[in-house]
Write an enzyme that holds these catalytic residues in place. Structure first.
Site, PDB file in Angstrom:
ATOM      1  N   PRO A 223       0.838  -1.213   0.000  1.00  0.00           N
ATOM      2  CA  PRO A 223       0.000   0.000   0.000  1.00  0.00           C
ATOM      3  C   PRO A 223       0.867   1.255   0.000  1.00  0.00           C
ATOM      4  CG  PRO A 223      -0.719  -1.548   1.702  1.00  0.00           C
ATOM      5  CD  PRO A 223       0.588  -2.060   1.165  1.00  0.00           C
ATOM      6  N   GLU A 224       0.605   2.149  -0.937  1.00  0.00           N
ATOM      7  CA  GLU A 224       1.322   3.415  -1.034  1.00  0.00           C
ATOM      8  C   GLU A 224       0.436   4.533  -0.479  1.00  0.00           C
ATOM      9  OE1 GLU A 224       4.363   3.878  -1.994  1.00  0.00           O
ATOM     10  OE2 GLU A 224       4.899   2.000  -2.973  1.00  0.00           O
TER      11      GLU A 224
ATOM     12  N   HIS B  70      -4.988 -15.106   8.322  1.00  0.00           N
ATOM     13  CA  HIS B  70      -4.133 -13.931   8.472  1.00  0.00           C
ATOM     14  C   HIS B  70      -4.852 -12.745   9.118  1.00  0.00           C
ATOM     15  CE1 HIS B  70      -1.121 -16.086   6.258  1.00  0.00           C
ATOM     16  NE2 HIS B  70      -1.947 -16.258   5.250  1.00  0.00           N
TER      17      HIS B  70
ATOM     18  N   ARG C 200       1.922 -11.068   5.535  1.00  0.00           N
ATOM     19  CA  ARG C 200       3.378 -11.003   5.709  1.00  0.00           C
ATOM     20  C   ARG C 200       3.799 -10.368   7.031  1.00  0.00           C
ATOM     21  NH1 ARG C 200       6.193  -9.209   0.221  1.00  0.00           N
ATOM     22  NH2 ARG C 200       7.998  -9.764   1.489  1.00  0.00           N
TER      23      ARG C 200
ATOM     24  N   ARG D 163      22.717  19.348  -2.258  1.00  0.00           N
ATOM     25  CA  ARG D 163      22.513  17.896  -2.355  1.00  0.00           C
ATOM     26  C   ARG D 163      22.967  17.409  -3.724  1.00  0.00           C
ATOM     27  NH1 ARG D 163      18.893  14.249   0.521  1.00  0.00           N
ATOM     28  NH2 ARG D 163      18.263  15.214   2.457  1.00  0.00           N
TER      29      ARG D 163
END
Ligand SMILES: [Zn+2]
Length: 274
Positions: free
Chosen positions: A2-3, A95, A113, A155
């Site tokens: 999931p983002e 799960h 997981r 940077r």
């Protein structure tokens, strides 16, 4: 995994369902997620009323009041976690590690997981260490081209890994970084310090639009997201460059190139992006 857009859609799905609702308790079937679940979670949550559902990076924050102590339930979906509402008497599957019990329904966390996180954070304590290290929110008003220009002075690193550094800005995963850089016409290989203020303004606009598009795409399936038995849900993002190595660029017809950057695949059009 999931983002940010998926987590934001999840937040928008949860908000109307749980805001103002009383938590009756919690069931922890497996305390072994990425961090161990507090043994007292059920006692802490019982009698709490959810007053707000917020998001910080990819963390969902359920603000709770009225239990033994005020605070915030912190949930991270990890690599494979999903939240959904089920009937209170629905038998858990293999799960389904954690249930948050409401009067009308149960909010169930499934995580094959086990990289997810469920924590309690008491109000008034110092910011939780997991949240304290997070950079700026890409959808916040404070995230501007001027801001990004300022923090990238000096940077030398290429812009793409800088965008994906959650200490700088949160929630810009590999796909969203690649697509945003394409939309802004900036090469992912360009040193962050060698991008002008004007181009950073274009990049920030592209990042916001890319994330917003993904949220809208997910929003159309918002009920499925939290109500079905489906998984965490990967959004159908119409990618211009990501995963298209060797294919032709839709803008210029050139060939999309793939390189490795910091162990991750990077896709870009050498003709359109400089
Ligand atoms: Zn091109």
């Amino acid at each position: 995994m999931p983002e940010l857009p998926e987590v934001e859609v999840c937040r928008r799905g949860l908000q109307p369902e749980v805001t103002g609702e009383l938590i009756l308790g919690a069931v922890v079937r497996s305390p072994r997620l990425r961090l161990p679940l507090p043994a007292t979670l059920g006692d802490t949550l019982a009698g709490q009323r959810v007053v707000a559902v917020r998001r910080r990076g990819k963390y969902l924050l359920l603000d709770c009041r009225g239990g033994i102590e005020d605070g915030c339930l912190i949930i991270h979906l990890g690599m494979s976690g999903s939240l959904r509402f089920v009937a209170n008497d629905k038998t858990p599957e293999k799960h389904d590690h954690v249930d948050i019990l409401f009067a009308r329904q149960t909010l169930r966390l499934s995580d094959p997981r086990r990289f997810g996180v469920v924590l309690w954070h008491a109000l008034g304590e110092a910011p939780h260490p997991l949240l304290a290290v997070l950079g700026i929110e890409p959808l916040a008003d404070e995230f501007t081209g001027d801001w990004l220009f300022a923090v990238t002075r000096g940077r030398a690193a290429p812009i793409k890994p800088v965008l994906m550094d959650s200490h700088v800005v949160v929630g810009i995963g590999n796909i969203y970084a690649a697509e945003s850089l394409f939309r802004a016409g900036i090469s992912p290989l360009r040193a962050a310090s060698r991008i002008s203020r004007e181009r950073y303004a274009r990049l920030v606009a592209a990042i916001r639009q890319t994330l917003a598009d993904a949220i809208v795409a997910g929003g159309s399936s918002i009920r499925d997201y939290v109500h079905s038995d489906g998984g965490a849900g990967c959004f159908q993002v119409d990618c211009a460059v990501y995963g298209r190595a060797g294919e032709s660029c839709r803008r210029c017809g050139g060939v999309i190139r793939q390189v490795r950057q910091g162990g991750r695949s990077t896709f870009y059009c050498p003709s359109c992006q400089h």
